[in-house]
Design a protein around this motif. Structure first.
Motif, PDB file in Angstrom:
ATOM      1  N   GLY A 124       0.813  -1.223   0.000  1.00 34.22           N
ATOM      2  CA  GLY A 124       0.000   0.000   0.000  1.00 34.22           C
ATOM      3  C   GLY A 124       0.837   1.258   0.000  1.00 34.22           C
ATOM      4  N   ILE A 125       1.952   1.236  -0.712  1.00 33.33           N
ATOM      5  CA  ILE A 125       2.877   2.371  -0.763  1.00 33.33           C
ATOM      6  C   ILE A 125       2.490   3.295  -1.919  1.00 33.33           C
ATOM      7  CG2 ILE A 125       5.293   3.050  -0.993  1.00 33.33           C
ATOM      8  CD1 ILE A 125       4.583   1.420   1.561  1.00 33.33           C
ATOM      9  N   ARG A 126       2.560   4.591  -1.674  1.00 33.15           N
ATOM     10  CA  ARG A 126       2.189   5.568  -2.697  1.00 33.15           C
ATOM     11  C   ARG A 126       3.407   6.077  -3.468  1.00 33.15           C
ATOM     12  NH1 ARG A 126      -2.413   9.308   0.357  1.00 33.15           N
ATOM     13  NH2 ARG A 126      -4.092   7.761   0.228  1.00 33.15           N
ATOM     14  N   GLN A 127       3.141   6.563  -4.670  1.00 33.50           N
ATOM     15  CA  GLN A 127       4.192   7.029  -5.579  1.00 33.50           C
ATOM     16  C   GLN A 127       3.865   8.425  -6.097  1.00 33.50           C
ATOM     17  OE1 GLN A 127       5.264   4.322  -8.887  1.00 33.50           O
ATOM     18  NE2 GLN A 127       4.914   6.054 -10.275  1.00 33.50           N
ATOM     19  N   VAL A 128       4.847   9.307  -6.082  1.00 29.07           N
ATOM     20  CA  VAL A 128       4.718  10.635  -6.674  1.00 29.07           C
ATOM     21  C   VAL A 128       5.462  10.662  -7.999  1.00 29.07           C
ATOM     22  CG1 VAL A 128       5.354  13.070  -6.468  1.00 29.07           C
ATOM     23  CG2 VAL A 128       4.413  11.870  -4.501  1.00 29.07           C
ATOM     24  N   ASP A 129       4.775  11.045  -9.057  1.00 28.59           N
ATOM     25  CA  ASP A 129       5.405  11.297 -10.351  1.00 28.59           C
ATOM     26  C   ASP A 129       5.727  12.790 -10.393  1.00 28.59           C
ATOM     27  OD1 ASP A 129       4.719   8.645 -10.843  1.00 28.59           O
ATOM     28  OD2 ASP A 129       2.903   9.187 -11.961  1.00 28.59           O
ATOM     29  N   ALA A 130       6.994  13.133 -10.165  1.00 24.92           N
ATOM     30  CA  ALA A 130       7.371  14.528  -9.924  1.00 24.92           C
ATOM     31  C   ALA A 130       7.010  15.444 -11.081  1.00 24.92           C
ATOM     32  CB  ALA A 130       8.866  14.623  -9.618  1.00 24.92           C
ATOM     33  N   TYR A 131       7.139  14.950 -12.319  1.00 22.67           N
ATOM     34  CA  TYR A 131       6.759  15.778 -13.473  1.00 22.67           C
ATOM     35  C   TYR A 131       6.605  14.867 -14.689  1.00 22.67           C
ATOM     36  CZ  TYR A 131       7.182  19.183 -17.322  1.00 22.67           C
ATOM     37  OH  TYR A 131       6.981  19.933 -18.460  1.00 22.67           O
ATOM     38  N   THR A 132       5.398  14.830 -15.222  1.00 28.33           N
ATOM     39  CA  THR A 132       5.153  14.040 -16.416  1.00 28.33           C
ATOM     40  C   THR A 132       4.195  14.798 -17.325  1.00 28.33           C
ATOM     41  OG1 THR A 132       4.564  11.839 -17.231  1.00 28.33           O
ATOM     42  CG2 THR A 132       3.216  12.732 -15.424  1.00 28.33           C
ATOM     43  N   GLU A 216      -4.615  12.454  -8.357  1.00 31.42           N
ATOM     44  CA  GLU A 216      -4.300  11.094  -7.918  1.00 31.42           C
ATOM     45  C   GLU A 216      -4.860  10.094  -8.926  1.00 31.42           C
ATOM     46  OE1 GLU A 216      -5.056   8.091  -4.082  1.00 31.42           O
ATOM     47  OE2 GLU A 216      -5.535  10.238  -3.941  1.00 31.42           O
ATOM     48  N   TYR A 217      -3.987   9.212  -9.389  1.00 32.51           N
ATOM     49  CA  TYR A 217      -4.385   8.177 -10.347  1.00 32.51           C
ATOM     50  C   TYR A 217      -4.328   6.831  -9.635  1.00 32.51           C
ATOM     51  CZ  TYR A 217      -4.362   5.297 -14.604  1.00 32.51           C
ATOM     52  OH  TYR A 217      -4.654   4.373 -15.577  1.00 32.51           O
ATOM     53  N   THR A 218      -5.476   6.215  -9.465  1.00 35.75           N
ATOM     54  CA  THR A 218      -5.579   4.921  -8.790  1.00 35.75           C
ATOM     55  C   THR A 218      -5.813   3.840  -9.830  1.00 35.75           C
ATOM     56  OG1 THR A 218      -6.505   5.999  -6.831  1.00 35.75           O
ATOM     57  CG2 THR A 218      -6.806   3.615  -7.018  1.00 35.75           C
ATOM     58  N   HIS A 219      -4.931   2.849  -9.857  1.00 41.92           N
ATOM     59  CA  HIS A 219      -5.041   1.778 -10.858  1.00 41.92           C
ATOM     60  C   HIS A 219      -4.188   0.590 -10.432  1.00 41.92           C
ATOM     61  CE1 HIS A 219      -0.937   2.442 -12.681  1.00 41.92           C
ATOM     62  NE2 HIS A 219      -1.099   3.549 -11.969  1.00 41.92           N
ATOM     63  N   ASP A 220      -4.622  -0.595 -10.791  1.00 38.01           N
ATOM     64  CA  ASP A 220      -3.861  -1.821 -10.528  1.00 38.01           C
ATOM     65  C   ASP A 220      -3.461  -1.948  -9.059  1.00 38.01           C
ATOM     66  OD1 ASP A 220      -3.907  -2.387 -13.317  1.00 38.01           O
ATOM     67  OD2 ASP A 220      -2.184  -1.060 -13.606  1.00 38.01           O
ATOM     68  N   LEU A 225       0.518  10.103  -7.380  1.00 43.19           N
ATOM     69  CA  LEU A 225       0.219  11.529  -7.434  1.00 43.19           C
ATOM     70  C   LEU A 225       0.897  12.066  -8.685  1.00 43.19           C
ATOM     71  CD1 LEU A 225      -1.260  13.751  -5.757  1.00 43.19           C
ATOM     72  CD2 LEU A 225       1.027  14.497  -5.046  1.00 43.19           C
ATOM     73  N   VAL A 226       0.098  12.533  -9.618  1.00 41.49           N
ATOM     74  CA  VAL A 226       0.584  12.925 -10.938  1.00 41.49           C
ATOM     75  C   VAL A 226       0.694  14.448 -11.012  1.00 41.49           C
ATOM     76  CG1 VAL A 226       0.112  12.840 -13.418  1.00 41.49           C
ATOM     77  CG2 VAL A 226      -0.491  10.885 -11.958  1.00 41.49           C
ATOM     78  N   VAL A 227       1.899  14.943 -11.279  1.00 42.61           N
ATOM     79  CA  VAL A 227       2.139  16.377 -11.418  1.00 42.61           C
ATOM     80  C   VAL A 227       2.563  16.628 -12.866  1.00 42.61           C
ATOM     81  CG1 VAL A 227       3.409  18.390 -10.564  1.00 42.61           C
ATOM     82  CG2 VAL A 227       2.922  16.471  -9.018  1.00 42.61           C
ATOM     83  N   THR A 228       1.834  17.495 -13.550  1.00 42.02           N
ATOM     84  CA  THR A 228       2.093  17.688 -14.973  1.00 42.02           C
ATOM     85  C   THR A 228       2.634  19.078 -15.309  1.00 42.02           C
ATOM     86  OG1 THR A 228      -0.230  18.258 -15.343  1.00 42.02           O
ATOM     87  CG2 THR A 228       0.403  15.957 -15.680  1.00 42.02           C
ATOM     88  N   PHE A 229       3.380  19.663 -14.397  1.00 42.79           N
ATOM     89  CA  PHE A 229       4.078  20.909 -14.705  1.00 42.79           C
ATOM     90  C   PHE A 229       5.458  20.865 -14.058  1.00 42.79           C
ATOM     91  CE2 PHE A 229       1.797  21.764 -10.781  1.00 42.79           C
ATOM     92  CZ  PHE A 229       2.735  22.420  -9.991  1.00 42.79           C
ATOM     93  N   GLY A 230       6.416  21.548 -14.671  1.00 47.66           N
ATOM     94  CA  GLY A 230       7.758  21.614 -14.128  1.00 47.66           C
ATOM     95  C   GLY A 230       7.887  22.734 -13.109  1.00 47.66           C
ATOM     96  N   TYR A 231       8.843  22.607 -12.213  1.00 44.65           N
ATOM     97  CA  TYR A 231       8.998  23.586 -11.131  1.00 44.65           C
ATOM     98  C   TYR A 231      10.372  23.425 -10.512  1.00 44.65           C
ATOM     99  CZ  TYR A 231       7.462  19.258  -8.912  1.00 44.65           C
ATOM    100  OH  TYR A 231       7.335  17.941  -8.555  1.00 44.65           O
TER     101      TYR A 231
END
Length: 675
Positions: A124-132, A216-220, A225-231
């Motif tokens: 049950g570990i969560r993942q952050v996608d820092a920029y996609t 937040e994208y929940t699947h499988d 946590l999906v972040v779609t901008f650079g910073y």
């Protein structure tokens, strides 16, 4: 090229999902025993600014993490053994959260991504996608289906209802994307419309609709946590979201603690400050101001300025720290017919401020200065030994100011002191060591916290038995009383020679940037300097930085140049944050304690001396004796005592947190989380 990238990413997601489906049954072997989840974050770093920003947030708030440099040939392989093992017969997840540069930085068909996916599913570990980018592999439609890609400067983003109910509830609703210059692009990204399984937390208007920037994208069996901008770590849009990213990643239970701090020290209260001379481009009375003899002028608050300060504090619900020189006030009074309406007004309003000793007459407490040289130098005796102000003289400056305050009914904490110009502390290059008499004088007067200049010494250090508290200088000059004087001096420092400046910026391009054109002296302060200084101060506030800022009493006089800066900081902050996350306006002593605890904590983490984990609803934290641990947990968390429990920590920004240590006869901190 875009179509090829889409195909590669979709293929990678499908391959990882297929491998996860094979790995999931292994988790069922652990179902009968609640796993241990260590309170540490795994960061897979590609060297980009977005991962760097999240790493900085973890580091600066005290959250332990393991960094894996993606491009390093000697990095460990991320496989099942790297991620988990068994301790005392209990399955252990070594990381409570995973930060990746994007949804799959390892490439299509990667065994490492498959191992991570299986691990996240099992524990049950969560993942952050820092920029996609926005695409179906992260739960979003492509940008050509009602979305957007491009420059985001000034985008009016909004926290959604789900975001407020979830990880970003501490925000007021708006997330400001910086737009500091029309000449420089500052941010870029994608906005996509959610697909099934995706919950948007931050969105913005696009062609009459709205599209997501964070969600937040929940699947499988996994959550990203999906972040779609650079910073980068300094930009306002990231600083506003950083707390929520960490809370989401750790599911609200982690080591580390964060607040938004803001304190302002007003130096030289009761004393006059020398005034900048526009014609000479220097400050008469300063040893380095050639031709200034006989042209000296000073700036000092009036009783009306003091009344305004008290009224302003009330209107803004913010308290200033008054750093005073009682002897300088007495000298002013003697030179002005025995009348001093300013002192009378401030003393009458003494209970409305925090007060701090700034020495009796504001002398230089370091070496004896030789001002016949430029820059000044330390005088030496016939043996070549540096001459210093004596311990007795320094002690008298501290003691006499304390006694003066007592005679006026002013209450202060005598353990706090800021010397004039931070003198007595080392001043490079002229005085590379502290006045050797300073530590003894501090001890003589019970001083434990000594203010220092953060621009020179950003780290806390010992001065005998005392510790320094670095202070941020605000770029609102001590030697100016009007907006025009501020703009004029600013031009002299930051304008090119061609534009009438000193050219310092041209001679030192590594440390100073020239203005594109000199400021209009009538409008430049409010139009250019104020917004810039407010942004700088707010950046400190939003970075969990407790160091106070300092200005001078001259900035509360005449045009009262300080207030526009403070108004912008306070008003902007309160428009962006919910009441659950108020500004913490604390004393210098409390800041000193905070910095000391952070130093001890960071050393313990670096030495591997901290053990912290969660099993079900029980959290255990072990640290070296004498080291208090920063811990954040959900509302409703209880701290276990030998007999019974008590509410844990203090509420802030929707969670509870505290620096905490084991109770008597306990070897570890034990917390009971709400069910």
């Amino acid at each position: 090229m875009v179509k090829k990238n889409r195909m590669n990413r979709v293929a990678a997601v499908m391959a990882a999902a297929a491998l996860v489906s094979v790995a999931v049954p292994a988790a069922t072997a652990h179902a009968a025993v609640a796993p241990r989840v260590d309170l540490k974050v795994l960061v897979v770093d590609d060297g980009g600014s977005s991962v760097e920003a999240i790493t900085a947030e973890l580091r600066d708030t005290g959250v332990p993490y393991t960094r894996v440099a993606l491009g390093s040939g000697s990095r460990p392989v991320i496989d099942a053994a790297f991620l988990s093992d068994t301790v005392d017969g209990r399955p252990r997840a070594k990381y409570q959260g995973v930060v990746l540069p994007n949804e799959n930085p390892f490439g299509a068909g990667s065994a490492e991504m498959a191992a991570l996916a299986a691990y996240e599913t099992a524990y049950g570990i969560r993942q952050v996608d820092a920029y996609t980018w926005a695409h179906p592999g992260v739960g979003l439609e492509y940008t050509d289906n009602g979305g957007y890609s491009g420059q985001l400067d000034g985008t009016p983003a909004t926290v959604t209802a789900a975001g407020k109910a979830g990880p970003f509830g501490y925000l007021g609703g708006q997330v400001a994307f910086e737009d500091n210059s029309a000449l420089v692009p500052e941010s870029y990204g994608f906005m996509g419309k959610p697909r099934p399984g995706y919950t948007s937390y931050l969105d913005a208007p696009v062609d009459g609709g709205r599209a997501s920037l964070v969600g937040e994208y929940t699947h499988d069996g996994r959550s990203e946590l999906v972040v779609t901008f650079g910073y980068n770590q300094h930009q306002t849009q990231f600083r506003l979201l950083a707390r929520g990213i960490v809370e989401w990643l750790t599911q609200g239970v982690h080591l580390g603690r964060s607040r938004n701090y803001f304190a302002v020290h007003v130096d030289d209260v009761f004393a006059p400050d020398a005034r900048w001379n526009k014609e000479l481009n220097c400050t008469p009375g300063d040893y380095a101001c050639a031709g200034g003899e006989g042209k000296e002028s000073t700036i000092r608050m009036t009783a009306a300025d003091a009344q305004y300060a008290a009224q302003w504090q009330t209107s803004k619900d913010f308290k200033l720290d008054m750093l005073f020189n009682g002897g300088a006030g007495e000298e002013w009074k003697a030179e002005n017919g025995g009348v001093d309406a300013l002192t009378a007004q401030l003393v009458a309003d003494r209970a409305k401020y925090r007060w701090m000793n700034h020495t009796y007459t504001h002398p230089f407490l370091g070496c004896v200065q030789d001002v016949t040289t430029v820059p000044w130098s330390c005088k030496k005796n016939t043996l070549g030994t540096t001459q210093y102000m004596s311990r007795a003289e320094i002690s008298a400056q501290i003691r006499d100011n304390n006694n003066w305050a007592a005679s006026k009914g002013i209450t202060l904490d005598r353990t706090e002191l800021v010397t004039g110009e931070h003198s007595g502390l080392r001043t490079n290059p002229q005085q590379p060591q502290d006045n050797p008499n300073l530590a003894g004088a501090l001890a003589d007067n019970g001083v434990k916290w000594a203010g220092s200049d953060n621009s020179r010494e950003p780290a806390q250090r010992a001065v005998g038995a005392a510790l320094t508290v670095p202070r941020h200088p605000m770029n609102v000059y001590y030697n100016t009383g009007t907006n025009a004087e501020m703009a004029d001096e600013y031009n002299w420092i930051y304008a090119s020679r061609e534009d009438g400046g000193s050219g310092i910026c041209e001679d030192n391009p590594a440390t100073s940037t020239c203005l594109p054109a000199a400021l209009d002296v009538d409008t430049g302060y409010l139009d250019h300097i104020v917004p810039q200084e407010a942004r700088t101060a707010l950046r400190h506030v939003l970075a969990n930085d407790p160091r106070p800022h300092y200005v001078h009493q001259s900035n509360l006089a005449e045009d009262r140049t300080l207030y526009p800066v403070l108004n912008q900081v306070l008003d902007t902050y309160r428009s962006l944050y919910a009441p659950t996350a108020p500004l913490v306006n604390q004393s210098m002593k409390d800041t000193g304690v905070e910095l000391g605890r952070r130093t001890a904590w960071d050393k313990a983490l670096a030495a591997g001396q901290v053990t912290a984990y969660r099993v079900g609803t029980t959290v255990t934290v072990k640290a070296p004796s004498g080291v208090v641990a920063p811990v954040t947990a959900p509302n409703g968390t209880k701290k276990q005592h030998l007999l019974g429990t008590s509410d844990f920590g203090a509420a802030y920004a929707g969670t509870r947190s505290a620096w905490t240590a084991p109770e008597t006869l306990q070897s570890a901190v034990t917390l009971k989380l709400p069910s």
